[in-house]
Scaffold this motif. Structure first.
Motif, PDB file in Angstrom:
ATOM      1  N   ARG A  94      -4.044  -5.584 -11.234  1.00  0.00           N
ATOM      2  CA  ARG A  94      -3.324  -4.578 -12.335  1.00  0.00           C
ATOM      3  C   ARG A  94      -3.350  -3.247 -11.731  1.00  0.00           C
ATOM      4  NH1 ARG A  94      -6.469  -6.222 -17.630  1.00  0.00           N
ATOM      5  NH2 ARG A  94      -8.110  -6.377 -15.766  1.00  0.00           N
ATOM      6  N   PRO A  95      -4.330  -2.755 -10.992  1.00  0.00           N
ATOM      7  CA  PRO A  95      -4.605  -1.540 -10.657  1.00  0.00           C
ATOM      8  C   PRO A  95      -3.160  -1.313  -9.626  1.00  0.00           C
ATOM      9  CG  PRO A  95      -6.605  -2.111 -10.546  1.00  0.00           C
ATOM     10  CD  PRO A  95      -5.885  -3.323 -10.932  1.00  0.00           C
ATOM     11  N   PHE A  96      -3.188  -2.284  -8.821  1.00  0.00           N
ATOM     12  CA  PHE A  96      -2.250  -2.231  -7.568  1.00  0.00           C
ATOM     13  C   PHE A  96      -0.646  -2.181  -8.105  1.00  0.00           C
ATOM     14  CE2 PHE A  96      -6.374  -3.900  -6.124  1.00  0.00           C
ATOM     15  CZ  PHE A  96      -6.562  -2.977  -5.106  1.00  0.00           C
ATOM     16  N   GLN A  97      -0.601  -3.196  -8.901  1.00  0.00           N
ATOM     17  CA  GLN A  97       0.830  -3.358  -9.421  1.00  0.00           C
ATOM     18  C   GLN A  97       1.155  -2.005 -10.300  1.00  0.00           C
ATOM     19  OE1 GLN A  97       2.843  -6.337  -9.572  1.00  0.00           O
ATOM     20  NE2 GLN A  97       4.141  -4.674 -10.065  1.00  0.00           N
ATOM     21  N   ALA A  98       0.204  -1.382 -10.830  1.00  0.00           N
ATOM     22  CA  ALA A  98       0.522  -0.103 -11.466  1.00  0.00           C
ATOM     23  C   ALA A  98       0.978   0.968 -10.525  1.00  0.00           C
ATOM     24  CB  ALA A  98      -0.657   0.195 -12.253  1.00  0.00           C
ATOM     25  N   GLU A  99       0.375   0.916  -9.243  1.00  0.00           N
ATOM     26  CA  GLU A  99       0.636   1.997  -8.041  1.00  0.00           C
ATOM     27  C   GLU A  99       2.036   1.627  -7.745  1.00  0.00           C
ATOM     28  OE1 GLU A  99       0.268   5.037  -5.345  1.00  0.00           O
ATOM     29  OE2 GLU A  99      -0.576   4.759  -7.287  1.00  0.00           O
ATOM     30  N   VAL A 100       2.304   0.361  -7.450  1.00  0.00           N
ATOM     31  CA  VAL A 100       3.807  -0.046  -7.136  1.00  0.00           C
ATOM     32  C   VAL A 100       4.828   0.469  -8.168  1.00  0.00           C
ATOM     33  CG1 VAL A 100       5.198  -2.012  -6.841  1.00  0.00           C
ATOM     34  CG2 VAL A 100       2.909  -2.155  -5.738  1.00  0.00           C
ATOM     35  N   GLU A 101       4.505   0.308  -9.361  1.00  0.00           N
ATOM     36  CA  GLU A 101       5.758   0.751 -10.279  1.00  0.00           C
ATOM     37  C   GLU A 101       5.645   2.254 -10.269  1.00  0.00           C
ATOM     38  OE1 GLU A 101       7.567  -1.298 -11.836  1.00  0.00           O
ATOM     39  OE2 GLU A 101       6.413  -3.011 -11.104  1.00  0.00           O
ATOM     40  N   ARG A 102       4.639   3.176 -10.242  1.00  0.00           N
ATOM     41  CA  ARG A 102       4.654   4.413 -10.109  1.00  0.00           C
ATOM     42  C   ARG A 102       5.622   5.039  -8.934  1.00  0.00           C
ATOM     43  NH1 ARG A 102       2.469   8.656  -7.519  1.00  0.00           N
ATOM     44  NH2 ARG A 102       1.224   7.276  -6.065  1.00  0.00           N
ATOM     45  N   LEU A 103       5.145   4.189  -7.667  1.00  0.00           N
ATOM     46  CA  LEU A 103       5.766   4.864  -6.518  1.00  0.00           C
ATOM     47  C   LEU A 103       7.567   4.414  -6.756  1.00  0.00           C
ATOM     48  CD1 LEU A 103       3.418   3.908  -3.950  1.00  0.00           C
ATOM     49  CD2 LEU A 103       4.165   6.074  -4.297  1.00  0.00           C
ATOM     50  N   LEU A 153      11.670   9.084   2.341  1.00  0.00           N
ATOM     51  CA  LEU A 153      11.307   8.246   3.373  1.00  0.00           C
ATOM     52  C   LEU A 153       9.697   8.170   3.169  1.00  0.00           C
ATOM     53  CD1 LEU A 153      13.193   9.094   6.530  1.00  0.00           C
ATOM     54  CD2 LEU A 153      13.591   7.442   5.031  1.00  0.00           C
ATOM     55  N   ALA A 154       8.875   9.116   2.860  1.00  0.00           N
ATOM     56  CA  ALA A 154       7.640   9.153   2.722  1.00  0.00           C
ATOM     57  C   ALA A 154       7.041   8.224   1.421  1.00  0.00           C
ATOM     58  CB  ALA A 154       6.962  10.231   2.643  1.00  0.00           C
ATOM     59  N   LEU A 155       8.094   8.506   0.521  1.00  0.00           N
ATOM     60  CA  LEU A 155       7.739   7.619  -0.660  1.00  0.00           C
ATOM     61  C   LEU A 155       7.865   6.087  -0.444  1.00  0.00           C
ATOM     62  CD1 LEU A 155       9.086  10.071  -3.548  1.00  0.00           C
ATOM     63  CD2 LEU A 155       6.795   9.377  -3.080  1.00  0.00           C
ATOM     64  N   GLN A 158       4.975   4.602   1.206  1.00  0.00           N
ATOM     65  CA  GLN A 158       3.774   4.484   0.324  1.00  0.00           C
ATOM     66  C   GLN A 158       4.003   3.281  -0.536  1.00  0.00           C
ATOM     67  OE1 GLN A 158       2.686   8.086  -1.950  1.00  0.00           O
ATOM     68  NE2 GLN A 158       3.446   9.342  -0.229  1.00  0.00           N
ATOM     69  N   LEU A 159       5.152   2.934  -0.813  1.00  0.00           N
ATOM     70  CA  LEU A 159       5.499   1.726  -1.557  1.00  0.00           C
ATOM     71  C   LEU A 159       5.306   0.491  -0.892  1.00  0.00           C
ATOM     72  CD1 LEU A 159       6.735   0.443  -4.281  1.00  0.00           C
ATOM     73  CD2 LEU A 159       9.022   0.585  -3.433  1.00  0.00           C
ATOM     74  N   THR A 160       5.768   0.583   0.435  1.00  0.00           N
ATOM     75  CA  THR A 160       5.496  -0.684   1.364  1.00  0.00           C
ATOM     76  C   THR A 160       4.042  -0.732   1.395  1.00  0.00           C
ATOM     77  OG1 THR A 160       7.479  -0.338   2.605  1.00  0.00           O
ATOM     78  CG2 THR A 160       5.819  -1.678   3.663  1.00  0.00           C
ATOM     79  N   SER A 161       3.416   0.316   1.585  1.00  0.00           N
ATOM     80  CA  SER A 161       1.974   0.144   1.724  1.00  0.00           C
ATOM     81  C   SER A 161       1.089  -0.462   0.441  1.00  0.00           C
ATOM     82  CB  SER A 161       1.113   1.311   2.082  1.00  0.00           C
ATOM     83  OG  SER A 161      -0.424   1.205   2.130  1.00  0.00           O
TER      84      SER A 161
END
Length: 388
Positions: A94-103, A153-155, A158-161
């Motif tokens: 869940r924390p990682f899914q939230a980070e993906v959605e934010r990015l 591009l930077a964002l 970050q999304l890929t990571s």
């Protein structure tokens, strides 16, 4: 009165003579000892060299998580086989899914900003054609567009990571093999690249590394390379009657100057799972030349000070003492290099209860070498090489 003692002495002497004659008669009538005898064996053999080692798995993985978090699920049976790609552990995603959605949201915003910057740049360039705007303002609009594009591009990077981190919450097996127990159970927190989850070993084949001294290597194996199907027999402790056939598949590129030895590796197929990493093993490697030699049971050989000898039976069924020079041992049999002929018949059980010069009653037995590995079948070694 002196006559009685004289008569008594004569009578006693006659009794002793009679007893002695009776004893000699019993000895002559007693049958000779019956012992097992057999003609010597004459078989083709290869010279063996024996080494000890511990088995190793070709691949050993200490499984660690790539992301930190709480273990949510364990999806394997301890001690069972696993395949590459199987999900073994799940970390709370869940924390990682939230980070993906934010990015993803930030990327949408950055795309809008970039679009706006492009429009401003376009208008500035058109106005510049009529000298209605300063050149400095045009350059500022162009720079703003580039900055917006770089931010996008930077964002995206970050999304890929973040998506990789989300994927890493599913800890998968990197190899096929046998898995150990779970060192960390469900509900515990793990740290990326530090916490050890479990261990996996590849078990479809096993490696056995050993060292050959350079004198032996130069005299008997210098022709061997990593591509030579040189056969190797492996015996496990407590299971010496079922050797495993393998082959040499690695020869190191230099001799260790400190020890005077060359590092060699033999590979053994482990489809049935009998071989375990870490197991103590005795390896036998044979020289390429095959010669026919005289063999006798090892127990038939006696030791007399520094000499080795064998008792043979002559035509009169009397045991004879013969000095011998012994060679390699094969199972319970020993090669005789010198001292015996093909026509000799030996006392199979050696000098345990008999000795040279004794008459015997020979009891014929047959030497059975069918279960003893004297040479390695070339077809077996070729088939082993083809299975690589």
């Amino acid at each position: 009165m002196r006559i009685k003692p004289i008569v008594f002495g004569i009578f006693s002497a006659l009794i002793l003579v009679g007893c002695q004659q009776q004893t000699e008669q019993n000895q002559t009538t007693q049958s000779p000892t019956a012992i097992d005898v057999a003609p010597v064996a004459y078989q083709a053999v290869q010279r063996w060299h024996t080494y000890t080692t511990r088995l190793e798995s070709p691949e050993v993985v200490t499984l660690m998580p790539r992301v930190s978090g709480v273990v949510e699920q364990i999806s394997f049976k301890e001690g069972q086989g696993v395949n590459q790609g199987d999900i073994l552990f799940k970390i709370d995603p869940r924390p990682f899914q939230a980070e993906v959605e934010r990015l993803k949201a930030e990327i949408l915003s950055a795309q809008a900003t970039l679009e706006q910057a492009k429009n401003k740049e376009k208008r500035a360039v058109n106005l510049g054609k009529n000298s209605a705007i300063a050149q400095e303002q045009i350059e500022a609009r162009v720079a703003e567009t580039k900055k917006s594009y770089a931010n996008l591009l930077a964002l995206k990077a970050q999304l890929t990571s973040a998506e990789l981190d989300l994927a890493f919450t599913e800890v998968k097996s990197p190899i096929n093999g046998m898995i150990s127990r779970a060192d960390i159970t469900r509900g515990n927190n793990v740290t990326a690249n530090q916490s050890e989850l479990t261990r996996i070993i590849a078990d479809d084949k096993m490696y056995a590394y050993f060292n050959i001294d350079e004198r032996t290597w130069n005299s008997e194996f210098s022709h061997v390379t990593s591509n030579t199907p040189l056969p190797v027999n492996l015996n496990l402790t407590g299971n010496t009657h079922q050797p495993n056939l393998g082959y040499v598949d690695f020869v190191d590129n230099s001799i260790n100057a400190s020890t005077g030895t060359l590092r060699i590796r033999a590979t053994f197929d482990n489809a049935n799972g009998d071989l375990k990493p870490g197991a103590f093993a005795r390896l036998q490697i044979a020289s390429s030349d095959i010669k026919s030699k005289i063999l006798v049971p090892d127990r038939a050989i006696g030791t007399d000070l520094k000499n080795r000898f064998v008792l043979t039976v002559n035509n009169d069924n009397v045991l004879e003492y013969k000095l011998v020079e012994v060679g390699e041992r094969y199972g319970s049999y020993r090669v005789i290099e010198q001292g015996l002929n093909l026509s000799d018949v030996v006392a199979v059980n050696g000098p345990a209860k008999v000795g040279p010069g004794m008459p015997i009653t020979p009891r014929q037995v047959t030497l059975d070498l069918s279960a003893v590995t004297l040479t390695i079948d070339e077809s077996q070694s070729t088939a082993s090489l083809a299975a690589r």
